[in-house]
Enzyme design. Sequence first.
Site, PDB file in Angstrom:
ATOM      1  N   GLY A 243      19.010  35.511  13.391  1.00  0.00           N
ATOM      2  CA  GLY A 243      18.889  36.633  12.085  1.00  0.00           C
ATOM      3  C   GLY A 243      17.441  37.189  11.705  1.00  0.00           C
ATOM      4  N   SER A 244      17.324  37.166  10.612  1.00  0.00           N
ATOM      5  CA  SER A 244      16.116  37.753  10.013  1.00  0.00           C
ATOM      6  C   SER A 244      15.866  37.836   8.600  1.00  0.00           C
ATOM      7  CB  SER A 244      15.731  39.270  10.568  1.00  0.00           C
ATOM      8  OG  SER A 244      16.056  39.404  11.805  1.00  0.00           O
ATOM      9  N   ASN A 245      14.509  37.828   8.087  1.00  0.00           N
ATOM     10  CA  ASN A 245      14.478  37.967   6.897  1.00  0.00           C
ATOM     11  C   ASN A 245      13.956  39.528   6.685  1.00  0.00           C
ATOM     12  OD1 ASN A 245      15.031  35.636   6.071  1.00  0.00           O
ATOM     13  ND2 ASN A 245      12.897  34.754   6.443  1.00  0.00           N
ATOM     14  N   ASN A 522      20.283  38.031   6.197  1.00  0.00           N
ATOM     15  CA  ASN A 522      21.475  37.812   6.706  1.00  0.00           C
ATOM     16  C   ASN A 522      23.011  37.267   5.914  1.00  0.00           C
ATOM     17  OD1 ASN A 522      19.363  36.356   9.042  1.00  0.00           O
ATOM     18  ND2 ASN A 522      20.703  38.372   9.402  1.00  0.00           N
TER      19      ASN A 522
END
Length: 794
Positions: A243-245, A522
């Site tokens: 995922g990611s920020n 996410n």
Amino acid sequence: MPFSDFSLRYRGGLSAACVLSVAVALSGCGSDSSSNRSSVSYNATIERTTQGIPHITADDYRGLGYGHGYAIAEDNLCVLADAYVTFRGERSQYFGPDEPAAVMGTFGSPSNLEADFFFRFVVNDQQVEDFMAEQPREMRDLSDGFAVGYNRYLNEIQAGQHTGRHADCRDAEWLGEIDEKAVFRRLVALNLAASSANWVEEITAAAPPSAAPLRLRNPSLESDGEINLDPERFQLGRQFGIGSNTYAFGGEATQNGRSLNFGNPHWYLEGVDRFYQMHMTLPGKLDVAGVSIMGAPMVLLGFNNNVSWSHTVSTARRFTLYRLALKDGDPTTYIKDGAEQPLQEETITVQVLQEDGSLAPVSRTLYRSEYGPMINLSSLHPALAWDTNQAFTLRDVNLENTRSFKNFFAFGHAGSLDEFVASIKQYVGIPWVNTSAIGRDDERALYSDITAVPNVPDSMLAGCLVPTLGPVILQAVPGLPLLDGSRSECDWKTDSDSAAPGTFGPANLPVLLTTDYIANMNDSYWLSNPDQPLTGYAGIMGQEDYEQSLRTRMGHMMVEDRKAGTDDLGTAGASSETVREMVLNSRNLSAELLKAEVLPLVCPGDTVDEDTACTVLTTWDNTGNLDAAGAHIWNAFWLKIRDQDELYANPFKAEDPIHTPNGLNIGNADVVAAVEAAFSEAVQDVVDSGVALDAKVRDWQKYAKAGTDIPQFGGEGYEGYFTVLRNTYMHVVDFPEGEPVRAYTMLTHAVTTDPASPYYSEATEDYAEKKWLEFPFTEEQIKQQSISITELSE
């Protein structure tokens, strides 16, 4: 400036007319850019700067792709070459049928044989050719140039040049040239990361039952046990943690009143799906920097001199399942609207390496419905088996999405935030990620999940969700409908503003423009800004009014602290300097919330080791920084206690979603007993591991990079770390008044996978020291950091 495009195709057909858009004129639609290769030239300059980052300059798109293809082959030849074998469906021919087809990646780790059948069947020649035919000339030229540049470096290796480089593959028989079609095959495969690629084995194992004179009993959920729906099974890459920020700060939330963008994908550290950092310049037309996913010829996430953007994996579902009602006595024919519909059959033959070194053919017949590939879901529950009554099929919005990489390409050409937003709404092609963005001299911050999503409004579910099975799946996997494939009224809908049939139009998709800030870690679109929640969207997009992950809460709490100036970073409000510091702080929210209440319950301990652990945790600063001692004890404890029922004294409240739940439920005897047992077990686990109880993070947590011993700070998102272990690329970008774009970046795994490269470890070591790279964007900045210049021509 919006990138040129032409009209979108319906499934199975090509558009006849070209539509010219504002910025880049097309000379043709779907033309074969490689057909006149003998009459064209390829020229590029590659200038490498700190950490080996290539800055590619050319006079046309072919040259730009040429330089990129050569540079990425120079850095990652073996990984790319191996992946091209995978995408062609030839792994069993060279590596045998049984080994995993990938160490990690968006399609999981199926065996070579299953991967071969999947790519031959789903990412087949017709699928690739249809995708290619819908791309404009600039994209075709870029991809053609990429293939030529890749081949040039490969040919140099095979001619004995570049001694010592790429030892793992330079003499391999599977090392071969690629063409433009191979580049697009890779793009089609990448399109499917959150949909068909999650179901490789289930698609390749889908086959009808043997003909039987009697109808089989359809097992029920009640009589045959609960359905096996592991939530992780439905994640991108079939695992949590991918995922990611991202943050985008508007002028209201920054110190100088100008916008700022932070990008932070948590992506793959190994394999072909990892990021590649570069800068591409076509004077007067394109000047963009950032990262691609290896093999994609353009920047997918990055910045130019007017916009900056990033992405996080979206919660929207990109496919739906359909239940087909079968014709009596014929499990390869289904009934829709009372009419018989035969399944399409395709027999695929794969050459398989035998133990004696010979090759033997293995054939398999696979099936499609009008919706897409058939799928074998019997591993989830016998009620989902293909029998003589029913079968299951998958419709994938991104198997029909030819707009995705045109949309990414348009981002790089955008001259303002308004043009960036216009391209999102024009294409609605982004396949499986949210987008954050800012623009020069624009105080707004953008959040967008205007993406390719199956048009399944909630109003459709009452009449189209398959009874019994449908609600069970929807409850276990929110947003994933199992629809009735026997009636056309249950086909995906089309809005008046849909970019393609069967998809939602922009008006029905989440978007927010604000002068405050947006964030996504996410969780769904709902709390992109907690003070401006997005609500009222279809369930297939994601959830609303639900408990947020600890990582999401940590991300928003850090912004709260920064806006208030209560985080010891000085003047209130975001700035490039303060954001670069706070996003690497390695704070652990679960410890901040509960450690102070846990320790009195378990300390003093029942053993000497537990007493030592108590002492260490008492002085631990609740971070995963390299010199912090105690993080591993808390991690072992949290793994055992985090799913405990009624753990928190104050439950989740939708009206306060960032700060709840909180407090340890010490009034519940079961919780207290669970905490005490979890602590004892966690301490013993640490002792058994051989890691000292007072060890610092740098002593036991190392970067997952072959041949290195580089310590890594941070932790897991489920513990409440915003600074996670899978940080791959990071940027902090703003636009100082009257100055060029200012970007600080980190490519944590480096541009190269070749241990013989001089750039193999530098970026990873810089990351361990929290050392940001001030990215050279202008000619003068590039000259100051220049390491080498390569001129290419053919």
